[in-house]
Design an enzyme around this catalytic site. Sequence first.
Site, mmCIF file in Angstrom:
data_model
loop_
_atom_site.group_PDB
_atom_site.id
_atom_site.type_symbol
_atom_site.label_atom_id
_atom_site.label_comp_id
_atom_site.label_asym_id
_atom_site.label_seq_id
_atom_site.Cartn_x
_atom_site.Cartn_y
_atom_site.Cartn_z
ATOM 1 C CE LYS A 188 -1.804 3.066 1.977
ATOM 2 N NZ LYS A 188 -1.680 4.481 1.544
ATOM 3 C CD GLU A 191 -2.665 8.622 1.288
ATOM 4 O OE1 GLU A 191 -1.693 7.845 1.408
ATOM 5 O OE2 GLU A 191 -3.413 8.896 2.229
ATOM 6 N N GLY A 241 6.762 5.325 8.044
ATOM 7 C CA GLY A 241 6.003 6.574 8.021
ATOM 8 C C GLY A 241 6.168 7.288 9.345
ATOM 9 N N GLY A 246 2.428 5.212 12.928
ATOM 10 C CA GLY A 246 3.040 3.939 13.343
ATOM 11 C C GLY A 246 2.391 3.393 14.604
ATOM 12 C CD GLU A 263 12.981 0.822 9.559
ATOM 13 O OE1 GLU A 263 13.737 1.790 9.484
ATOM 14 O OE2 GLU A 263 13.291 -0.259 10.082
ATOM 15 C CB CYS A 297 13.083 9.238 8.021
ATOM 16 S SG CYS A 297 14.036 8.133 6.964
ATOM 17 C CD GLU A 395 9.939 13.272 11.341
ATOM 18 O OE1 GLU A 395 8.748 12.933 11.421
ATOM 19 O OE2 GLU A 395 10.821 12.558 10.847
HETATM 20 P P1 NAD Z 1 2.460 8.888 7.153
HETATM 21 O O1 NAD Z 1 2.657 8.211 8.457
HETATM 22 O O2 NAD Z 1 1.474 9.972 7.064
HETATM 23 O O3 NAD Z 1 2.045 7.839 6.025
HETATM 24 C C1 NAD Z 1 2.832 6.689 5.750
HETATM 25 C C2 NAD Z 1 1.958 5.636 5.090
HETATM 26 O O4 NAD Z 1 0.964 5.227 6.012
HETATM 27 C C3 NAD Z 1 1.204 6.123 3.845
HETATM 28 O O5 NAD Z 1 1.142 5.074 2.891
HETATM 29 C C4 NAD Z 1 -0.181 6.402 4.394
HETATM 30 O O6 NAD Z 1 -1.186 6.285 3.412
HETATM 31 C C5 NAD Z 1 -0.318 5.308 5.423
HETATM 32 N N1 NAD Z 1 -1.291 5.567 6.486
HETATM 33 C C6 NAD Z 1 -1.784 6.745 6.914
HETATM 34 N N2 NAD Z 1 -2.676 6.560 7.908
HETATM 35 C C7 NAD Z 1 -2.720 5.217 8.122
HETATM 36 C C8 NAD Z 1 -3.435 4.401 9.047
HETATM 37 N N3 NAD Z 1 -4.277 4.905 9.949
HETATM 38 N N4 NAD Z 1 -3.231 3.061 8.996
HETATM 39 C C9 NAD Z 1 -2.363 2.524 8.117
HETATM 40 N N5 NAD Z 1 -1.676 3.252 7.217
HETATM 41 C C10 NAD Z 1 -1.849 4.587 7.220
HETATM 42 O O7 NAD Z 1 3.927 9.348 6.724
HETATM 43 P P2 NAD Z 1 4.329 10.220 5.467
HETATM 44 O O8 NAD Z 1 3.825 11.602 5.708
HETATM 45 O O9 NAD Z 1 3.947 9.514 4.213
HETATM 46 O O10 NAD Z 1 5.935 10.183 5.573
HETATM 47 C C11 NAD Z 1 6.648 11.017 6.420
HETATM 48 C C12 NAD Z 1 6.988 10.335 7.738
HETATM 49 O O11 NAD Z 1 7.613 9.089 7.476
HETATM 50 C C13 NAD Z 1 7.976 11.101 8.568
HETATM 51 O O12 NAD Z 1 7.597 11.039 9.923
HETATM 52 C C14 NAD Z 1 9.281 10.347 8.372
HETATM 53 O O13 NAD Z 1 10.219 10.503 9.384
HETATM 54 C C15 NAD Z 1 8.809 8.953 8.240
HETATM 55 N N6 NAD Z 1 9.774 8.143 7.505
HETATM 56 C C16 NAD Z 1 10.534 7.226 8.194
HETATM 57 C C17 NAD Z 1 11.476 6.462 7.510
HETATM 58 C C18 NAD Z 1 12.345 5.455 8.219
HETATM 59 O O14 NAD Z 1 12.970 4.630 7.556
HETATM 60 N N7 NAD Z 1 12.413 5.476 9.538
HETATM 61 C C19 NAD Z 1 11.641 6.635 6.149
HETATM 62 C C20 NAD Z 1 10.856 7.571 5.493
HETATM 63 C C21 NAD Z 1 9.906 8.315 6.185
#
Ligand code: NAD
Length: 499
Positions: A188, A191, A241, A246, A263, A297, A395
């Site tokens: 997934k 979006e 994310g 998470g 992650e 990240c 962050e």
């Molecule tokens: P996000 O948490 O908003 O979304 C990540 C993913 O989760 C997307 O595919 C989103 O559609 C999905 N999602 C959203 N709500 C959900 C729910 N309730 N249940 C399941 N899935 C859901 O993150 P983002 O804005 O896409 O990315 C930025 C964040 O990701 C930052 O906090 C960054 O630090 C983190 N990040 C971490 C790493 C790592 O390796 N540690 C790498 C890249 C990004």
Amino acid sequence: MDVNSAVWTVPASAREFGFFVDGQWAEAGDRPMSERKSPAHGVAVTRTVRCTRADIDHAVGVARTAFEDRRWSGLPGGERASVLLKAAAGIRARVEELALLESLESGKPIGQARGEIEGGANIFEYAAGAARALHGDAFNNLGDKMLGLVTREPIGVVGLITPWNFPFFILSERVPFILAAGCTIVSKPSEVTSATTLLLAEILSDAGLPDGVFNVVTGSGSEIGQALAEHADVDMISFTGSTAVGRSVLLASAGNFKKVGLELGGKNPQVVFADANLDEAADGVVFGICFNAGQCCVGGSRLVVEKSIAAEFEALVAAKMARVRIGDPLDPNTQMGAIVTAAQNATILGYIEAGKREGARLVCGGEAYPSDTGQFVQPTVFADVTREMSIASEEIFGPVLTISTFETFDEAMAIANDTIYGLAASIWTSNLDKATDAFRRIRAGRVWVNTTINNGPELPLGGFKQSGTGREAGIYGVEEYTEVKATHIALGRREPWVS
Ligand code: NAD
């Protein structure tokens, strides 16, 4: 193709995608579509399907069947490796197409996008070897009448949820390892950046991956991401994310006690000692916060610098910041592109205003970068930052660097570790003893010494503290997607229990 001499343009019309289940494209039917506008150009570039919970159920069912009939896990590792190597070649053959879509959807510079796609192919090549290297253990020391075996088995159906900041690279840090272990996947993507994940499904299929092993369902996180995390027939979720989402994924996964790899976010220190090569350290610090427009990240967003050189170092950083080339991501000379969405842009500008309000000293930037078509932010530096300020602890996920100073080594370590996160850290010093002492004391999953944001599939990725659980990549990454089974094999005649 030479990325610097090519002319890259926004296509005349948006590219439309179905979703990918059981080895074939599925059409949208009467499902609504999402239109993605390039954050730099303001025009529609892709259209993807807003799938439903029923689509998740179907895709998980397909992945379950593909797992249970062993069409993938039953193959020798060498045959799995061969598919992964063909996939790497398939990625390389389509690098321009993938890079353009990645740049248009995410706003990242085209040269960087191209590097990330090629980097993804490189990870597939590494993981192909891991498919053959994965093995268990034997205990031949249990006496003549017993042999103990420890075998690794694929964990099963993996739900893979990925973010928008490195859509293809982060996918590539996970998919080939999950496949090397013999698992099947329902992916997934974010979006707003789904295109390259969908094309990977086609590339894997063309490379000979059996139908149903890698499936992609597109749509919103709160609907289908949540449905995937909750699903009782998913054995493991790999989520990358934000820390907030998470946490909800972890809770949603509790229903069937599925394994969860997380992650998450970071607030990563760049610790600069007075004995460092200051020019190189300043270059690294500027790269560390401007790379991917700070939407990284592991970006080094907290500069922790020794007081005796703080003024000199601040001036060096500001001078280099002023020379970062911001602009059209399709211009091969651009180093810093657009901010991914209007919402993320507003978040970053909100933090900049908070920094001003809370009394930090603005060194440079502090505004949006002017554009008629998209959203961009100037690289911004705040000095005299104290731990109570929101910009010091939260962050921001944008090109905003905070500076705080230290006088002793212990103070430097205390500031570096003064965060709920533990994703990454960089240390700049010419003293090996100091570097070693520092990397041992910093609580983070990745540490760089006299460099920053290096990667490669050999070394594992993951976070301490609230930056996550589990590890991706390297041999550790393959093992994460396995269950460990212990088997005792009795030899010879049994001593009767019943007389
Ligand atoms: P996000 O948490 O908003 O979304 C990540 C993913 O989760 C997307 O595919 C989103 O559609 C999905 N999602 C959203 N709500 C959900 C729910 N309730 N249940 C399941 N899935 C859901 O993150 P983002 O804005 O896409 O990315 C930025 C964040 O990701 C930052 O906090 C960054 O630090 C983190 N990040 C971490 C790493 C790592 O390796 N540690 C790498 C890249 C990004």
